[in-house]
Design a protein around this motif. Sequence first.
Motif, short mmCIF file in Angstrom:
data_model
loop_
_atom_site.label_atom_id
_atom_site.label_comp_id
_atom_site.label_asym_id
_atom_site.label_seq_id
_atom_site.Cartn_x
_atom_site.Cartn_y
_atom_site.Cartn_z
N GLN A 127 42.15 28.89 28.53
CA GLN A 127 42.18 29.93 29.54
C GLN A 127 41.54 29.44 30.84
N SER A 128 42.10 29.92 31.93
CA SER A 128 41.51 29.60 33.23
C SER A 128 41.70 30.76 34.20
N SER A 179 35.53 31.83 34.83
CA SER A 179 34.91 33.02 35.40
C SER A 179 35.47 33.26 36.79
N LEU A 180 35.35 34.50 37.22
CA LEU A 180 35.99 34.93 38.45
C LEU A 180 35.22 36.13 39.00
N THR A 187 44.81 37.24 38.76
CA THR A 187 45.72 36.66 37.78
C THR A 187 44.92 35.75 36.86
N LEU A 188 44.97 36.04 35.58
CA LEU A 188 44.29 35.23 34.57
C LEU A 188 45.33 34.42 33.81
N ASN A 189 44.97 33.17 33.53
CA ASN A 189 45.93 32.25 32.92
C ASN A 189 45.58 31.89 31.49
N CYS A 190 46.61 31.66 30.71
CA CYS A 190 46.43 31.26 29.32
C CYS A 190 47.54 30.29 28.95
N TRP A 242 46.47 39.58 24.21
CA TRP A 242 45.38 39.68 25.17
C TRP A 242 44.42 40.77 24.71
N TYR A 245 38.09 38.56 29.31
CA TYR A 245 39.46 38.72 28.85
C TYR A 245 39.81 37.54 27.94
N THR A 287 38.06 34.47 29.91
CA THR A 287 37.79 34.48 31.35
C THR A 287 36.86 35.65 31.62
N LEU A 319 35.54 38.16 34.06
CA LEU A 319 35.89 38.76 35.35
C LEU A 319 34.78 39.71 35.78
#
Lengths: 113, 111
Positions: free
Chosen positions: B6-7, B10-11, B20-23, B35, B87, B105, B107
């Motif tokens: 995941q990337s 942190s945000l 937008t969270l990536n997996c 998710w 997440y 991630t 958030l």
Amino acid sequence: KAGVTQTPRYLIKTRGQQVTLSCSPISGHRSVSWYQQTPGQGLQFLFEYFSETQRNKGNFPGRFSGRQFSNSRSEMNVSTLELGDSALYLCASSSRDTGEKLFFGSGTQLSVL
Amino acid sequence: EDKVVQSPLSLVVHEGDTVTLNCSYEVTNFRSLLWYKQEKKAPTFLFMLTSSGIEKKSGRLSSILDKKELFSILNITATQTGDSAVYLCAVEARGNTPLVFGKGTRLSVIA
């Protein structure tokens, strides 16, 4: 419907001791899975029980064990505790009716001193 | 070995922003991608994406699955402070195998 219940919520132990954690799944769910969550590693799978039988096992040492009872309640045991066992232990239950998605309990926060 | 990445890890965003969270994943015999949102302790289910359901939406949250490129994104529009959480993305292979989770991630939505 009651959710997944884990007891105790918090636990403090010293190295070398053993600990037993309990999980009551959602009524009607026959599968119970256990995960260890640490800040560095995320959720790591421990084992899964289905109808009192261990169906899957993760890559943890033999000090970690579990069982499931006829009412689907599950326990996990950790013997000879090490400092690195400090973690949040999450239990999750599922059933085919829910498409096998997991419903999690609030976890047991274990601190080993 | 099945793997989920995941990337970002942190945000931090301001209320009202879109995130937008990536997996991305590698799994043998893919069955589904899930998710979860973890606010305090118990992760709560958000979406399940499969070959027959590659796009899901619920309110301000939406997710898509790209089975060809092996990734999924989770979108949150008009973020609120209540969206602050970790997440988690997980994949499931066929055959009663356990879910494999990414590291999540974190958030943080600030007012």
